[in-house]
Motif scaffolding. Structure first.
Motif, mmCIF file in Angstrom:
data_model
loop_
_atom_site.group_PDB
_atom_site.id
_atom_site.type_symbol
_atom_site.label_atom_id
_atom_site.label_comp_id
_atom_site.label_asym_id
_atom_site.label_seq_id
_atom_site.Cartn_x
_atom_site.Cartn_y
_atom_site.Cartn_z
ATOM 1 N N GLY A 135 -5.532 19.196 -5.720
ATOM 2 C CA GLY A 135 -4.536 19.616 -6.703
ATOM 3 C C GLY A 135 -5.104 19.661 -8.112
ATOM 4 O O GLY A 135 -4.823 20.588 -8.875
ATOM 5 N N HIS A 136 -5.911 18.681 -8.446
ATOM 6 C CA HIS A 136 -6.535 18.664 -9.767
ATOM 7 C C HIS A 136 -7.489 19.844 -9.904
ATOM 8 O O HIS A 136 -7.525 20.509 -10.937
ATOM 9 C CB HIS A 136 -7.279 17.345 -9.982
ATOM 10 C CG HIS A 136 -7.693 17.122 -11.398
ATOM 11 N ND1 HIS A 136 -7.137 16.165 -12.190
ATOM 12 C CD2 HIS A 136 -8.611 17.759 -12.181
ATOM 13 C CE1 HIS A 136 -7.694 16.207 -13.394
ATOM 14 N NE2 HIS A 136 -8.598 17.168 -13.403
ATOM 15 N N TRP A 137 -8.248 20.115 -8.854
ATOM 16 C CA TRP A 137 -9.201 21.224 -8.895
ATOM 17 C C TRP A 137 -8.452 22.556 -8.975
ATOM 18 O O TRP A 137 -8.892 23.485 -9.658
ATOM 19 C CB TRP A 137 -10.141 21.150 -7.700
ATOM 20 C CG TRP A 137 -11.424 21.899 -7.916
ATOM 21 C CD1 TRP A 137 -11.953 22.836 -7.100
ATOM 22 C CD2 TRP A 137 -12.343 21.761 -9.010
ATOM 23 N NE1 TRP A 137 -13.137 23.300 -7.616
ATOM 24 C CE2 TRP A 137 -13.395 22.652 -8.793
ATOM 25 C CE3 TRP A 137 -12.362 20.979 -10.159
ATOM 26 C CZ2 TRP A 137 -14.468 22.796 -9.676
ATOM 27 C CZ3 TRP A 137 -13.424 21.117 -11.045
ATOM 28 C CH2 TRP A 137 -14.463 22.017 -10.793
ATOM 29 N N THR B 1 -12.089 14.196 -0.336
ATOM 30 C CA THR B 1 -12.114 13.257 -1.462
ATOM 31 C C THR B 1 -13.505 13.198 -2.076
ATOM 32 O O THR B 1 -13.654 13.236 -3.309
ATOM 33 C CB THR B 1 -11.659 11.863 -1.011
ATOM 34 O OG1 THR B 1 -10.338 11.968 -0.469
ATOM 35 C CG2 THR B 1 -11.653 10.885 -2.161
ATOM 36 N N ALA B 2 -14.522 13.116 -1.245
ATOM 37 C CA ALA B 2 -15.894 13.027 -1.760
ATOM 38 C C ALA B 2 -16.274 14.317 -2.492
ATOM 39 O O ALA B 2 -16.772 14.272 -3.621
ATOM 40 C CB ALA B 2 -16.864 12.752 -0.618
ATOM 41 N N HIS B 3 -16.033 15.459 -1.871
ATOM 42 C CA HIS B 3 -16.444 16.742 -2.448
ATOM 43 C C HIS B 3 -15.699 17.043 -3.752
ATOM 44 O O HIS B 3 -16.318 17.258 -4.793
ATOM 45 C CB HIS B 3 -16.219 17.866 -1.435
ATOM 46 C CG HIS B 3 -16.552 19.217 -1.968
ATOM 47 N ND1 HIS B 3 -17.848 19.634 -2.162
ATOM 48 C CD2 HIS B 3 -15.757 20.240 -2.376
ATOM 49 C CE1 HIS B 3 -17.838 20.858 -2.657
ATOM 50 N NE2 HIS B 3 -16.584 21.243 -2.798
ATOM 51 N N TYR B 4 -14.379 17.049 -3.692
ATOM 52 C CA TYR B 4 -13.604 17.428 -4.872
ATOM 53 C C TYR B 4 -13.549 16.304 -5.902
ATOM 54 O O TYR B 4 -13.426 16.575 -7.096
ATOM 55 C CB TYR B 4 -12.212 17.904 -4.482
ATOM 56 C CG TYR B 4 -12.284 19.197 -3.703
ATOM 57 C CD1 TYR B 4 -12.639 20.376 -4.328
ATOM 58 C CD2 TYR B 4 -12.050 19.217 -2.342
ATOM 59 C CE1 TYR B 4 -12.758 21.561 -3.614
ATOM 60 C CE2 TYR B 4 -12.149 20.403 -1.613
ATOM 61 C CZ TYR B 4 -12.506 21.560 -2.259
ATOM 62 O OH TYR B 4 -12.618 22.729 -1.552
ATOM 63 N N GLY B 5 -13.659 15.076 -5.451
ATOM 64 C CA GLY B 5 -13.696 13.963 -6.394
ATOM 65 C C GLY B 5 -14.872 14.086 -7.347
ATOM 66 O O GLY B 5 -14.739 13.862 -8.558
ATOM 67 N N VAL C 269 -14.147 17.007 -9.787
ATOM 68 C CA VAL C 269 -13.119 16.636 -10.772
ATOM 69 C C VAL C 269 -13.698 15.666 -11.799
ATOM 70 O O VAL C 269 -13.490 15.828 -13.003
ATOM 71 C CB VAL C 269 -11.880 16.052 -10.067
ATOM 72 C CG1 VAL C 269 -10.936 15.400 -11.062
ATOM 73 C CG2 VAL C 269 -11.159 17.132 -9.269
ATOM 74 N N ARG C 270 -14.450 14.659 -11.333
ATOM 75 C CA ARG C 270 -15.055 13.698 -12.253
ATOM 76 C C ARG C 270 -16.008 14.387 -13.220
ATOM 77 O O ARG C 270 -15.999 14.125 -14.426
ATOM 78 C CB ARG C 270 -15.789 12.600 -11.494
ATOM 79 C CG ARG C 270 -14.977 11.339 -11.387
ATOM 80 C CD ARG C 270 -15.735 10.200 -10.721
ATOM 81 N NE ARG C 270 -15.188 10.065 -9.367
ATOM 82 C CZ ARG C 270 -15.826 10.349 -8.255
ATOM 83 N NH1 ARG C 270 -17.061 10.738 -8.254
ATOM 84 N NH2 ARG C 270 -15.239 10.212 -7.095
ATOM 85 N N ALA C 271 -16.843 15.285 -12.699
ATOM 86 C CA ALA C 271 -17.797 16.001 -13.550
ATOM 87 C C ALA C 271 -17.054 16.852 -14.582
ATOM 88 O O ALA C 271 -17.436 16.878 -15.765
ATOM 89 C CB ALA C 271 -18.714 16.875 -12.704
ATOM 90 N N SER D 272 -17.217 16.201 -18.642
ATOM 91 C CA SER D 272 -17.900 17.181 -19.494
ATOM 92 C C SER D 272 -16.978 18.233 -20.099
ATOM 93 O O SER D 272 -17.296 18.816 -21.119
ATOM 94 C CB SER D 272 -18.981 17.902 -18.673
ATOM 95 O OG SER D 272 -18.357 18.752 -17.714
ATOM 96 N N GLY D 273 -15.861 18.493 -19.433
ATOM 97 C CA GLY D 273 -14.983 19.579 -19.879
ATOM 98 C C GLY D 273 -15.551 20.944 -19.573
ATOM 99 O O GLY D 273 -15.014 21.966 -20.004
ATOM 100 N N VAL D 274 -16.642 20.975 -18.821
ATOM 101 C CA VAL D 274 -17.309 22.232 -18.487
ATOM 102 C C VAL D 274 -16.995 22.595 -17.047
ATOM 103 O O VAL D 274 -17.189 21.784 -16.126
ATOM 104 C CB VAL D 274 -18.839 22.115 -18.683
ATOM 105 C CG1 VAL D 274 -19.538 23.402 -18.259
ATOM 106 C CG2 VAL D 274 -19.159 21.781 -20.130
#
Length: 108
Positions: free
Chosen positions: A36-38, A89-93, A96-98, A102-104
Protein backbone atom coordinates in the motif's frame (compact mmCIF):
# COMPACT_ATOMS: atom_id res chain seq x y z
CA UNK A 1 -15.99 -5.37 14.47
CA UNK A 2 -16.63 -8.59 16.31
CA UNK A 3 -18.60 -8.55 19.51
CA UNK A 4 -18.72 -11.39 21.97
CA UNK A 5 -21.76 -12.42 23.95
CA UNK A 6 -20.47 -14.87 26.51
CA UNK A 7 -18.44 -17.52 24.71
CA UNK A 8 -20.32 -17.29 21.43
CA UNK A 9 -18.67 -14.93 18.91
CA UNK A 10 -20.82 -12.66 16.79
CA UNK A 11 -19.71 -11.39 13.40
CA UNK A 12 -17.43 -13.03 10.87
CA UNK A 13 -15.36 -15.10 13.30
CA UNK A 14 -16.39 -18.75 13.21
CA UNK A 15 -17.60 -20.30 16.47
CA UNK A 16 -14.45 -22.44 16.51
CA UNK A 17 -12.29 -19.31 16.64
CA UNK A 18 -10.09 -17.53 14.12
CA UNK A 19 -8.45 -19.52 11.34
CA UNK A 20 -5.06 -17.86 11.83
CA UNK A 21 -2.90 -16.62 14.63
CA UNK A 22 -2.43 -13.05 15.71
CA UNK A 23 1.18 -13.23 14.50
CA UNK A 24 0.02 -14.37 11.04
CA UNK A 25 -2.54 -11.58 10.92
CA UNK A 26 0.02 -8.95 11.88
CA UNK A 27 2.58 -10.21 9.35
CA UNK A 28 -0.12 -10.23 6.65
CA UNK A 29 -1.20 -6.67 7.45
CA UNK A 30 2.42 -5.48 7.43
CA UNK A 31 2.90 -7.02 3.99
CA UNK A 32 -0.28 -5.39 2.69
CA UNK A 33 0.81 -2.05 4.17
CA UNK A 34 4.20 -2.33 2.44
CA UNK A 35 2.49 -2.72 -0.91
CA UNK A 36 0.00 0.00 0.00
CA UNK A 37 2.81 2.40 0.80
CA UNK A 38 4.54 1.55 -2.47
CA UNK A 39 1.24 2.14 -4.30
CA UNK A 40 1.08 5.58 -2.69
CA UNK A 41 4.61 6.34 -3.91
CA UNK A 42 3.60 5.37 -7.45
CA UNK A 43 0.44 7.48 -7.19
CA UNK A 44 2.58 10.44 -6.18
CA UNK A 45 4.87 9.84 -9.14
CA UNK A 46 1.83 9.77 -11.45
CA UNK A 47 0.54 13.03 -9.99
CA UNK A 48 3.98 14.66 -10.36
CA UNK A 49 4.25 13.51 -13.96
CA UNK A 50 0.75 14.76 -14.79
CA UNK A 51 1.64 18.23 -13.42
CA UNK A 52 4.50 18.64 -15.87
CA UNK A 53 3.98 20.97 -18.84
CA UNK A 54 4.62 18.01 -21.17
CA UNK A 55 3.93 14.77 -19.26
CA UNK A 56 5.47 11.63 -20.68
CA UNK A 57 2.69 9.32 -21.85
CA UNK A 58 5.16 6.44 -21.85
CA UNK A 59 6.17 7.05 -18.23
CA UNK A 60 2.53 7.44 -17.17
CA UNK A 61 1.67 4.16 -18.90
CA UNK A 62 4.52 2.37 -17.08
CA UNK A 63 3.56 3.86 -13.72
CA UNK A 64 -0.13 3.05 -14.16
CA UNK A 65 0.68 -0.50 -15.27
CA UNK A 66 2.76 -0.94 -12.11
CA UNK A 67 -0.09 0.41 -9.96
CA UNK A 68 -2.39 -2.20 -11.52
CA UNK A 69 0.16 -4.96 -10.99
CA UNK A 70 0.74 -3.96 -7.36
CA UNK A 71 -3.01 -3.86 -6.72
CA UNK A 72 -3.40 -7.37 -8.13
CA UNK A 73 -0.42 -8.59 -6.11
CA UNK A 74 -1.83 -7.12 -2.89
CA UNK A 75 -5.19 -8.79 -3.52
CA UNK A 76 -3.73 -12.17 -4.50
CA UNK A 77 -1.95 -13.45 -1.40
CA UNK A 78 -3.49 -14.92 1.72
CA UNK A 79 -2.79 -14.53 5.41
CA UNK A 80 -1.55 -18.12 5.68
CA UNK A 81 0.74 -17.92 2.65
CA UNK A 82 3.77 -17.42 4.88
CA UNK A 83 6.35 -17.56 2.10
CA UNK A 84 4.60 -14.88 0.05
CA UNK A 85 3.88 -12.68 3.06
CA UNK A 86 7.55 -12.84 4.01
CA UNK A 87 8.70 -12.18 0.42
CA UNK A 88 6.37 -9.19 0.01
CA UNK A 89 7.44 -7.67 3.33
CA UNK A 90 11.14 -8.13 2.58
CA UNK A 91 10.96 -6.86 -1.01
CA UNK A 92 8.67 -3.87 -0.58
CA UNK A 93 9.90 -3.08 2.91
CA UNK A 94 13.37 -2.40 1.49
CA UNK A 95 11.94 -0.20 -1.26
CA UNK A 96 9.73 1.76 1.12
CA UNK A 97 12.58 2.26 3.61
CA UNK A 98 14.94 3.44 0.87
CA UNK A 99 12.31 5.85 -0.45
CA UNK A 100 11.51 7.18 3.03
CA UNK A 101 15.20 7.66 3.80
CA UNK A 102 16.12 9.38 0.54
CA UNK A 103 12.90 10.75 -0.92
CA UNK A 104 14.17 9.49 -4.27
CA UNK A 105 11.92 7.22 -6.32
CA UNK A 106 13.57 4.09 -7.69
CA UNK A 107 11.19 1.94 -9.74
CA UNK A 108 10.96 -1.62 -8.48
Amino acid sequence: MVESHGTRPVGNVPASGPRWTQEEAIAFEVAKECIGHWLAVYSGEIADEEKKPAPSAERLDRLEAEVSRLSRERASFHVQDHVEVERVTAHYGVLVRAYNDSGVFQAA
